[in-house]
Design a protein around this motif. Structure first.
Motif, PDB file in Angstrom:
ATOM      1  N   UNK A  95      -6.781  -5.160  -6.503  1.00  0.00           N
ATOM      2  CA  UNK A  95      -7.487  -5.005  -5.237  1.00  0.00           C
ATOM      3  C   UNK A  95      -6.450  -4.822  -4.147  1.00  0.00           C
ATOM      4  N   UNK A  96      -6.659  -3.822  -3.330  1.00  0.00           N
ATOM      5  CA  UNK A  96      -5.694  -3.485  -2.276  1.00  0.00           C
ATOM      6  C   UNK A  96      -6.421  -3.478  -0.938  1.00  0.00           C
ATOM      7  N   UNK A  97      -5.854  -4.159   0.034  1.00  0.00           N
ATOM      8  CA  UNK A  97      -6.426  -4.208   1.381  1.00  0.00           C
ATOM      9  C   UNK A  97      -5.577  -3.343   2.306  1.00  0.00           C
ATOM     10  N   UNK A  98      -6.218  -2.480   3.087  1.00  0.00           N
ATOM     11  CA  UNK A  98      -5.483  -1.610   3.999  1.00  0.00           C
ATOM     12  C   UNK A  98      -6.083  -1.670   5.399  1.00  0.00           C
ATOM     13  N   UNK A  99      -5.252  -1.266   6.358  1.00  0.00           N
ATOM     14  CA  UNK A  99      -5.734  -1.082   7.727  1.00  0.00           C
ATOM     15  C   UNK A  99      -5.124   0.203   8.267  1.00  0.00           C
ATOM     16  N   UNK A 100      -5.981   1.053   8.832  1.00  0.00           N
ATOM     17  CA  UNK A 100      -5.545   2.352   9.349  1.00  0.00           C
ATOM     18  C   UNK A 100      -5.641   2.384  10.869  1.00  0.00           C
ATOM     19  N   UNK A 101      -4.678   3.053  11.473  1.00  0.00           N
ATOM     20  CA  UNK A 101      -4.710   3.261  12.922  1.00  0.00           C
ATOM     21  C   UNK A 101      -4.066   4.605  13.224  1.00  0.00           C
ATOM     22  N   UNK A 103      -1.851  -3.886   3.377  1.00  0.00           N
ATOM     23  CA  UNK A 103      -1.656  -5.278   3.772  1.00  0.00           C
ATOM     24  C   UNK A 103      -1.378  -6.178   2.576  1.00  0.00           C
ATOM     25  N   UNK A 104      -2.018  -5.893   1.453  1.00  0.00           N
ATOM     26  CA  UNK A 104      -1.760  -6.697   0.255  1.00  0.00           C
ATOM     27  C   UNK A 104      -2.210  -5.953  -0.984  1.00  0.00           C
ATOM     28  N   UNK A 105      -1.567  -6.299  -2.105  1.00  0.00           N
ATOM     29  CA  UNK A 105      -1.964  -5.819  -3.429  1.00  0.00           C
ATOM     30  C   UNK A 105      -2.198  -7.062  -4.275  1.00  0.00           C
ATOM     31  N   UNK A 106      -3.390  -7.194  -4.824  1.00  0.00           N
ATOM     32  CA  UNK A 106      -3.722  -8.390  -5.582  1.00  0.00           C
ATOM     33  C   UNK A 106      -4.160  -8.089  -7.003  1.00  0.00           C
ATOM     34  N   UNK A 107      -3.854  -8.999  -7.919  1.00  0.00           N
ATOM     35  CA  UNK A 107      -4.312  -8.899  -9.306  1.00  0.00           C
ATOM     36  C   UNK A 107      -5.787  -9.243  -9.408  1.00  0.00           C
ATOM     37  N   UNK A 120       4.319   0.885   6.312  1.00  0.00           N
ATOM     38  CA  UNK A 120       3.498   1.314   5.188  1.00  0.00           C
ATOM     39  C   UNK A 120       3.015   0.143   4.344  1.00  0.00           C
ATOM     40  N   UNK A 121       3.838  -0.930   4.269  1.00  0.00           N
ATOM     41  CA  UNK A 121       3.505  -2.063   3.413  1.00  0.00           C
ATOM     42  C   UNK A 121       3.952  -3.357   4.076  1.00  0.00           C
ATOM     43  N   UNK A 122       3.062  -4.350   4.079  1.00  0.00           N
ATOM     44  CA  UNK A 122       3.383  -5.678   4.584  1.00  0.00           C
ATOM     45  C   UNK A 122       3.886  -6.528   3.425  1.00  0.00           C
ATOM     46  N   UNK A 123       4.984  -7.243   3.638  1.00  0.00           N
ATOM     47  CA  UNK A 123       5.556  -8.083   2.588  1.00  0.00           C
ATOM     48  C   UNK A 123       4.866  -9.457   2.564  1.00  0.00           C
ATOM     49  N   UNK A 124       4.590  -9.939   1.376  1.00  0.00           N
ATOM     50  CA  UNK A 124       3.967 -11.253   1.222  1.00  0.00           C
ATOM     51  C   UNK A 124       4.998 -12.355   1.418  1.00  0.00           C
TER      52      UNK A 124
END
Length: 416
Positions: free
Chosen positions: A207-213, A220-224, A328-332
Motif C-alpha cells: 500500500x502506497x500513500x501519495x500527495x500531489x501538488x 509519503x509511505x510504502x507499506x507491506x 519524491x519520497x519521504x523517509x520513514x
C-alpha cells in the motif's frame, strides 16, 4: 497554524475513526458533517458544529440540493471525503461551489477499475491483463489464462474479490460478484456495476500513500500488505515502511508516481495498491483518490514519518498554502502498522476475545472496535465490515511482524 472561520464539509465518515475530525479541529477549522441518512444522528464529534443528514445513496439530486442550501446558510470553504463511494458526490459539490477537488472524470476513472486499467495500459504502465463483462456474459474459456481475479468494477474493501483457478471457479465467481453488485453494492454504485476479470499477480502486495501538488507527486509511505493468494482477499496487516531493498523501493516509487499522474491526480491524496510479480516487476492494482482506510493511512504516515497527512489534505481542500515542501519520497523514521482483525468465519458476532489484554501493550496506540453484538457476518467474498483495527508503533519492522503474529494467535472472534 490557525484557520479560524473556515468551514469544511466532510461527506460521510466512519465516526469511530477520529483522525480527520481531530486534525481539522487542531487547525481551527469548523466542520459541517454530512452523514448518510440511513444512519443515526452522530453524537458530539470534535470540531463538528453542524451535522446534516443526506439521502446520499437514495436520491442524489435531493442530497445535492440540501448541501447547496446549507452553503447559503453558512458558506462552505472546502469539501472532503475519505469514503470511497462518496467521492463522486464530493466532486460534484466541489465543482458546483468552485472549490478545490479533482475533476469528476478523474474520480470516475479511478472508481471504475476497468477505466483505471485502460488509462494505465495506454500510458505504458504495468497493469494486469483484463476484460470487463456484462451481466449474463461469460468469457471464452479458450482465451483465458488462469488464475484470474474476479472483482466488481466499482467495488471497495475487497468486497467480492475472488481468485478463480479453473472454468468452474470462474463461472461461480462471476455469478457471486453479480449477486454482490445487485445486493450489497447496489446503493453505492449508481447502476454502474460491472465485473472485471484480471490476471492474478502472484507476489507480495504493498500500500502506497501519495500527495500531489501542482502535478508533482510525493510518495509519503510504502507499506507491506502481505502476500494473499486467495481465494478471497480479506484485509490483514499494513506495516510501514515496507521491508524491501532500495532498488525495489525506487522502482515502486517511480511506477506509483507515473500511475498517479496518468490518472490525472494532480492535486491531493491517493491510496495505491500494488503487487510485485515473481520477476520483481511492480504492477499497480488499485488507485483511490483519497486518504485510505477512512483515515488509517493518515495514522500510518504520521506515525512512521511525522508528516501530518490530513493536515496536507485539509489545506488542499480549503485552498490554503501547505506547511511544508516535500520531494519524491519521504523517509520513514519509525515503524507503524495496522492489524486488521480478521473475521475468522461467519455467524452472529458476539465479541473479540482477548482484546482487553491488547489494550495494555505499550506498542498499541489505538484500538477500534466496529462490530456490535448481534451483527450478522456473512462469509467472504461478501463484506460485512471489519471487526476492528489495532494501530501500533515499533522500533523496527521485525518487531511489528512479531507483535502481529502474537495477535493472530491470541485474538479470537466469538460467534453464535
Amino acid at each position: 497554524m490557525s484557520t479560524l472561520q473556515k468551514n469544511l464539509a466532510i461527506i460521510c465518515q466512519n465516526r469511530k475513526l477520529p483522525f480527520v475530525f481531530e486534525e481539522a479541529k487542531a487547525m481551527g477549522v469548523e466542520i459541517t458533517f454530512f452523514y448518510n441518512d440511513n444512519e443515526s444522528p452522530p453524537p458530539e464529534i470534535p470540531g463538528v458544529v453542524r451535522s446534516i443528514a443526506l439521502p446520499l445513496f437514495e436520491d442524489e439530486d435531493k442530497a445535492l440540493d440540501i448541501v447547496m442550501l446549507e452553503n447559503k446558510v453558512r458558506r462552505i470553504d472546502g469539501v472532503l471525503t475519505l469514503f470511497e463511494p462518496a467521492l463522486d458526490f464530493a466532486a460534484k459539490i466541489a465543482n458546483r461551489l468552485g472549490l478545490p477537488f479533482l475533476p469528476e472524470f478523474v474520480v470516475e476513472q479511478c472508481r471504475n477499475k476497468n477505466m483505471t486499467r485502460r488509462v494505465l495500459h495506454d500510458n505504458g504502465l504495468n497493469t494486469p491483463s483484463f476484460i470487463e463483462i456484462k451481466e449474463g456474459e461469460y468469457p471464452d474459456i479458450d482465451q483465458i489464462k488462469f488464475p484470474l481475479v474476479v472483482k466488481p468494477t466499482n467495488g471497495f474493501s475487497s468486497q467480492g474479490v475472488t481468485r478463480a483457478n479453473n472454468p468452474d471457479e470462474l463461472r461461480n465467481a462471476i455469478d457471486k460478484v453479480w449477486e454482490i453488485n445487485r445486493t450489497q453494492l447496489k446503493n453505492f454504485i449508481y447502476d454502474k456495476g460491472g465485473v472485471l476479470l484480471e490476471s492474478f499477480i502472484d507476489g507480495p502486495e504493498f500500500a502506497i500513500e501519495t500527495f500531489s501538488h501542482r502535478g508533482e507527486v510525493t510518495v509519503l509511505s510504502i507499506g507491506d500488505k502481505g502476500n494473499g493468494k486467495g481465494p478471497y482477499f480479506e484485509e490483514g496487516v499494513y506495516i510501514a515502511p515496507a521491508d524491501i531493498d532500495e532498488k525495489l523501493r525506487d522502482e515502486i516509487v517511480d511506477e506509483v508516481r507515473r500511475a498517479v499522474k496518468a490518472l490525472g491526480i494532480n492535486e491531493g491524496p491517493a491510496h495505491v495498491e500494488l503487487r510485485i510479480d515473481q520477476k520483481q516487476v511492480p504492477f499497480v492494482i488499485e488507485v483511490a483518490p483519497r486518504v485510505g482506510g477512512s483515515g488509517i493511512s493518515h495514522y500510518i504516515v504520521k506515525a512512521s514519518t511525522d508528516i501530518n497527512f490530513l493536515q496536507l489534505v485539509i489545506c488542499h481542500a480549503l485552498g490554503m498554502e501547505f506547511p511544508q515542501k516535500m520531494g519524491a519520497l519521504v523517509k520513514a523514521i519509525s515503524t507503524a502498522g495496522n492489524y486488521i482483525i480478521p473475521v475468522q468465519g461467519d455467524g452472529i458476532f458476539v465479541e473479540i476475545d482477548g482484546l482487553a489484554n491488547v489494550r495494555e501493550k505499550s506498542e498499541v496506540e489505538y484500538v477500534f472496535e466496529f462490530m456490535e453484538p448481534g451483527h450478522k457476518v456473512l462469509p467472504y467474498p461478501h463484506f460485512s465490515g471489519y471487526p476492528g483495527f489495532i494501530l501500533t508503533r515499533h522500533t523496527a519492522h521485525e518487531a511489528c511482524e512479531s507483535f502481529y503474529n502474537d495477535l493472530q494467535k491470541n485474538l479470537k472472534i466469538k460467534y453464535l
